[in-house]
Write an enzyme that holds these catalytic residues in place. Sequence first.
Site, mmCIF file in Angstrom:
data_model
loop_
_atom_site.group_PDB
_atom_site.id
_atom_site.type_symbol
_atom_site.label_atom_id
_atom_site.label_comp_id
_atom_site.label_asym_id
_atom_site.label_seq_id
_atom_site.Cartn_x
_atom_site.Cartn_y
_atom_site.Cartn_z
ATOM 1 C CG ASP A 152 -1.882 -1.118 1.260
ATOM 2 O OD1 ASP A 152 -2.157 -1.678 0.191
ATOM 3 O OD2 ASP A 152 -2.354 -1.443 2.368
HETATM 4 N N1 URA Z 1 -1.395 -5.862 3.923
HETATM 5 C C1 URA Z 1 -1.854 -4.582 3.909
HETATM 6 O O1 URA Z 1 -2.892 -4.266 4.460
HETATM 7 N N2 URA Z 1 -1.113 -3.664 3.255
HETATM 8 C C2 URA Z 1 0.066 -3.944 2.649
HETATM 9 O O2 URA Z 1 0.701 -3.046 2.074
HETATM 10 C C3 URA Z 1 0.516 -5.276 2.678
HETATM 11 C C4 URA Z 1 -0.232 -6.217 3.334
#
Ligand code: URA
Length: 248
Positions: free
Chosen positions: A116
């Site tokens: 993310d």
């Molecule tokens: N899980 C999440 O919520 N975000 C990420 O970036 C990776 C795994």
Amino acid sequence: MNTPRGAPVRQLSGTHRLDRYLGNALGINRRDVKPLLAQGRILIDDAPALAVDQLVNQFSRIVVDGKSLPSETPVHLQMHKPVGLLSATTDVRHPTVLDQLEHPARESLHIVGRLDKNSSGLLLLTNDSRWSQALMAPQNGVAKVYLVGVAKPLTQVMIDAFAAGMHFPFEDITTLPARLEILEERVARVTLVEGRYHQIKRMFGRFRNPVLSLHRIAIGSLSLDPDLQPGQWRELSASEAAEAVSAR
Ligand code: URA
């Protein structure tokens, strides 16, 4: 290279039968590949081609009548993704991890398991889709390891729920067993073998426990290189890349 019909060479990515690959690359009918092969006019990786259904890909070094078809060199690299960059190749509004990357193969790279925008840590990029699929396919069980900071104290109930798997009605999926280890009152190490959309945030969301920081430290045998500062990257050695998909 000029083809029998003078058509420009077009390259398929991914793995294909030789006749399909060459038909496409040379602008000829697939059936015309067989006589070329029978006459010993095709070399693959320095050896005579054996059969029209022999599998080749964009990394195969193919020579027809002494002329080389364009081929790619496999590229595998790791980046220390900083918070704030999108795990995308291009975006009109936000800077992406690819914007950071000066590499001759940049245009052909894709991301292996997104993070993310507000997550950080180990991000793999490659032009080798078989490699990325081998790392990401849940059935291969490659561990993705994250350090996660959360707003409220961690509990055994959370450990058990992560291990049992959680059902997400929106997609109607149940997460595969995940490991949650409590490192500090509000810091966990989470190990997943899959990468569902916002998976860790949504799993903690079940307990109304917001994720404050999320940092990936490993994918299988590959750990985030401690010498890489946020935003920096380096190529993986051939042995690092090979080990990642052999030692699962
Ligand atoms: N899980 C999440 O919520 N975000 C990420 O970036 C990776 C795994």
